[in-house]
Design a protein around this motif. Structure first.
Motif, PDB file in Angstrom:
ATOM      1  N   UNK A 192      12.809   7.695   8.407  1.00  0.00           N
ATOM      2  CA  UNK A 192      13.253   7.403   7.110  1.00  0.00           C
ATOM      3  C   UNK A 192      12.329   8.368   6.074  1.00  0.00           C
ATOM      4  N   UNK A 193      12.150   7.698   4.898  1.00  0.00           N
ATOM      5  CA  UNK A 193      11.368   8.405   4.023  1.00  0.00           C
ATOM      6  C   UNK A 193      10.019   9.175   4.327  1.00  0.00           C
ATOM      7  N   UNK A 194       9.488   8.453   5.244  1.00  0.00           N
ATOM      8  CA  UNK A 194       8.013   8.731   5.772  1.00  0.00           C
ATOM      9  C   UNK A 194       6.865   8.193   4.931  1.00  0.00           C
ATOM     10  N   UNK A 195       7.483   7.361   3.815  1.00  0.00           N
ATOM     11  CA  UNK A 195       6.389   7.198   2.669  1.00  0.00           C
ATOM     12  C   UNK A 195       6.000   5.776   2.926  1.00  0.00           C
ATOM     13  N   UNK A 196       6.774   5.056   3.895  1.00  0.00           N
ATOM     14  CA  UNK A 196       6.721   3.528   4.062  1.00  0.00           C
ATOM     15  C   UNK A 196       5.180   3.290   4.728  1.00  0.00           C
ATOM     16  N   UNK A 197       4.633   2.133   4.636  1.00  0.00           N
ATOM     17  CA  UNK A 197       3.519   1.844   5.175  1.00  0.00           C
ATOM     18  C   UNK A 197       3.806   1.294   6.588  1.00  0.00           C
ATOM     19  N   UNK A 198       2.894   1.529   7.421  1.00  0.00           N
ATOM     20  CA  UNK A 198       2.777   0.802   8.655  1.00  0.00           C
ATOM     21  C   UNK A 198       1.383   0.195   8.850  1.00  0.00           C
ATOM     22  N   UNK A 199       1.334  -1.161   8.634  1.00  0.00           N
ATOM     23  CA  UNK A 199       0.080  -1.648   9.028  1.00  0.00           C
ATOM     24  C   UNK A 199      -0.186  -2.285  10.587  1.00  0.00           C
ATOM     25  N   UNK A 200      -0.994  -1.508  11.358  1.00  0.00           N
ATOM     26  CA  UNK A 200      -0.957  -1.759  12.960  1.00  0.00           C
ATOM     27  C   UNK A 200      -2.141  -2.187  13.214  1.00  0.00           C
ATOM     28  N   UNK A 201      -2.098  -2.502  14.561  1.00  0.00           N
ATOM     29  CA  UNK A 201      -3.534  -3.011  15.216  1.00  0.00           C
ATOM     30  C   UNK A 201      -3.330  -2.924  16.503  1.00  0.00           C
ATOM     31  N   UNK A 202      -4.255  -2.187  17.232  1.00  0.00           N
ATOM     32  CA  UNK A 202      -4.200  -2.257  18.950  1.00  0.00           C
ATOM     33  C   UNK A 202      -4.324  -3.771  19.536  1.00  0.00           C
ATOM     34  N   UNK A 203      -3.646  -3.847  20.684  1.00  0.00           N
ATOM     35  CA  UNK A 203      -3.368  -4.983  21.268  1.00  0.00           C
ATOM     36  C   UNK A 203      -4.605  -5.692  21.640  1.00  0.00           C
ATOM     37  N   UNK A 204      -5.671  -4.730  22.034  1.00  0.00           N
ATOM     38  CA  UNK A 204      -6.898  -5.438  22.326  1.00  0.00           C
ATOM     39  C   UNK A 204      -7.614  -5.872  21.302  1.00  0.00           C
ATOM     40  N   UNK A 205      -7.531  -5.288  19.964  1.00  0.00           N
ATOM     41  CA  UNK A 205      -8.255  -6.033  18.834  1.00  0.00           C
ATOM     42  C   UNK A 205      -7.565  -7.191  18.649  1.00  0.00           C
ATOM     43  N   UNK A 206      -6.315  -7.268  18.626  1.00  0.00           N
ATOM     44  CA  UNK A 206      -5.588  -8.595  18.495  1.00  0.00           C
ATOM     45  C   UNK A 206      -6.255  -9.688  19.012  1.00  0.00           C
TER      46      UNK A 206
ATOM     47  N   UNK B 289      -4.382   1.500   7.317  1.00  0.00           N
ATOM     48  CA  UNK B 289      -2.735   1.562   7.719  1.00  0.00           C
ATOM     49  C   UNK B 289      -2.630   3.128   7.574  1.00  0.00           C
ATOM     50  N   UNK B 290      -1.283   3.582   7.899  1.00  0.00           N
ATOM     51  CA  UNK B 290      -0.702   4.828   7.863  1.00  0.00           C
ATOM     52  C   UNK B 290       0.554   4.713   7.344  1.00  0.00           C
ATOM     53  N   UNK B 291       0.954   5.931   6.534  1.00  0.00           N
ATOM     54  CA  UNK B 291       2.313   5.840   6.297  1.00  0.00           C
ATOM     55  C   UNK B 291       3.087   6.588   7.469  1.00  0.00           C
TER      56      UNK B 291
ATOM     57  N   UNK C 287     -10.623   1.096  15.153  1.00  0.00           N
ATOM     58  CA  UNK C 287     -10.289   1.020  13.511  1.00  0.00           C
ATOM     59  C   UNK C 287      -9.130   2.156  13.044  1.00  0.00           C
ATOM     60  N   UNK C 288      -9.158   3.335  13.477  1.00  0.00           N
ATOM     61  CA  UNK C 288      -8.258   4.373  13.321  1.00  0.00           C
ATOM     62  C   UNK C 288      -7.124   4.538  14.352  1.00  0.00           C
ATOM     63  N   UNK C 289      -6.082   5.056  13.796  1.00  0.00           N
ATOM     64  CA  UNK C 289      -4.856   5.145  14.605  1.00  0.00           C
ATOM     65  C   UNK C 289      -4.884   6.189  15.699  1.00  0.00           C
ATOM     66  N   UNK C 290      -5.778   7.336  15.437  1.00  0.00           N
ATOM     67  CA  UNK C 290      -6.355   8.285  16.277  1.00  0.00           C
ATOM     68  C   UNK C 290      -6.886   7.562  17.433  1.00  0.00           C
ATOM     69  N   UNK C 291      -7.998   6.708  17.228  1.00  0.00           N
ATOM     70  CA  UNK C 291      -8.866   6.040  18.374  1.00  0.00           C
ATOM     71  C   UNK C 291      -7.891   5.192  19.193  1.00  0.00           C
ATOM     72  N   UNK C 292      -6.943   4.541  18.377  1.00  0.00           N
ATOM     73  CA  UNK C 292      -6.139   3.533  19.101  1.00  0.00           C
ATOM     74  C   UNK C 292      -4.963   4.374  20.071  1.00  0.00           C
ATOM     75  N   UNK C 293      -4.555   5.221  19.756  1.00  0.00           N
ATOM     76  CA  UNK C 293      -3.507   5.993  20.577  1.00  0.00           C
ATOM     77  C   UNK C 293      -4.282   6.829  21.505  1.00  0.00           C
ATOM     78  N   UNK C 294      -5.278   7.330  21.422  1.00  0.00           N
ATOM     79  CA  UNK C 294      -5.989   7.942  22.402  1.00  0.00           C
ATOM     80  C   UNK C 294      -6.238   7.096  23.432  1.00  0.00           C
ATOM     81  N   UNK C 295      -6.701   5.835  23.248  1.00  0.00           N
ATOM     82  CA  UNK C 295      -6.969   4.775  24.153  1.00  0.00           C
ATOM     83  C   UNK C 295      -5.978   4.126  24.739  1.00  0.00           C
ATOM     84  N   UNK C 296      -4.698   4.295  24.254  1.00  0.00           N
ATOM     85  CA  UNK C 296      -3.460   3.592  24.925  1.00  0.00           C
ATOM     86  C   UNK C 296      -3.094   4.473  25.712  1.00  0.00           C
TER      87      UNK C 296
END
Length: 296
Positions: free
Chosen positions: A187-201, A225-227, A284-293
């Protein structure tokens, strides 16, 4: 603690069940299927054996048709809505019939209750409400769950962001184009994505159960959150795949129909209540979450 989990065989339910067992708690899974052992109890199908729920300390309601399963036809939207209302109504019926009701209820919800925006930031005190299908569904769901508060039960509404897991949910769909070397901005790339790692849930649900000060609406989203454009670039970097082929709005709308709003539109949500109550995000950050996953 003895904790009943409705919807315990789903993505969040499995993660929560594993965590509870690791921590020495006793999860009781409510399922429509045939009970497999003493930890599984039938519900929404015949008569629920209430004696198996006597003495529960908490009730976690995660039940409902997944938003990700199919296109949002009128029939599917009806199933999404009705499954949540029916499960919550049954939960309320159960707790009123127990000789000793649970001390706390954690009922699933979603950040989709907040309006779509590229500029606003929402916390639990935000009063703005979305008027689309998802927003209205979540609002009705929360209103029904809050009837437990009238029974004197502490009630937490877990407003989930986009839950990240490699086996289910939105992440496999988001990463698939990158794995095929055709990933790019959605899409536009400007939309927000409020995410959370499954383990933190799972950890946050248990924290809500164990923390008497937590009640009402609680945002279950990572603090950063990340755009969507930034999210895609992080996925590209973690998977070591190119980020180059944009996915226009019309293509996703054609492929997914109304459900495309889950990735084309979003909200910037912050977890103020969890942070104020002392909860520490493991990712807390997307980088940390994706590196773990992806163990990179």
């Amino acid at each position: 603690m003895k904790i009943a989990i409705a919807g315990g065989t789903g993505l969040v339910g499995r993660a929560l069940t594993n965590l509870l067992r690791e921590q020495g708690h006793e999860p009781i899974i409510l399922t429509r299927g045939q009970p497999q052992n003493a930890r599984y109890v039938q519900w929404l199908h015949g008569t629920l054996p209430l004696e198996q729920l006597d003495g529960i300390d908490a009730f976690v309601n995660l039940a409902g048709v997944s938003l990700n399963d199919r296109r949002w036809t009128s029939e599917q939207k009806e199933a999404i809505y009705n499954s949540r209302m029916t499960a919550t109504e049954e939960m309320l019926r159960i707790v009123t019939q127990l000789s000793t009701p649970p001390q706390v209820i954690v009922n699933a919800s979603a950040v989709g209750i907040y309006p779509i925006s590229t500029t606003a930031t929402y916390n639990e005190t935000s009063t703005q409400r979305a008027n689309d299908f998802l927003g209205k569904t979540v609002a009705d769901w929360e209103q029904k769950a809050l009837r437990a508060k009238e029974l004197g039960i502490r009630t937490c509404l877990a407003r989930f962001g986009v839950i990240l897991d490699t086996d289910a949910g939105a992440l496999p769909l988001i990463t698939l184009p990158y794995k095929m070397f055709v990933g790019g901005t959605v899409g536009s790339g400007k939309q927000w994505l409020s995410w959370i790692h499954i383990h933190d849930v799972a950890r946050a649900i248990l924290y809500a159960i164990e923390t008497p000060s937590l009640e009402g609406a609680i945002n279950f989203a990572a603090p950063h959150a990340e755009r969507m454009k930034s999210f895609g670039k992080t996925v590209s970097r973690i998977l070591n795949r190119p980020h180059w082929l944009p996915v226009p709005n019309f293509a996703l709308q054609l492929a997914l129909g109304e459900k495309s709003v889950l990735v084309l539109e979003g909200q910037h949500v912050v977890p103020e209540k969890l942070l104020a109550a002392g909860f520490t995000f493991q990712f807390p950050t997307l980088e940390e979450a994706l590196r773990d996953l992806y163990k990179s």
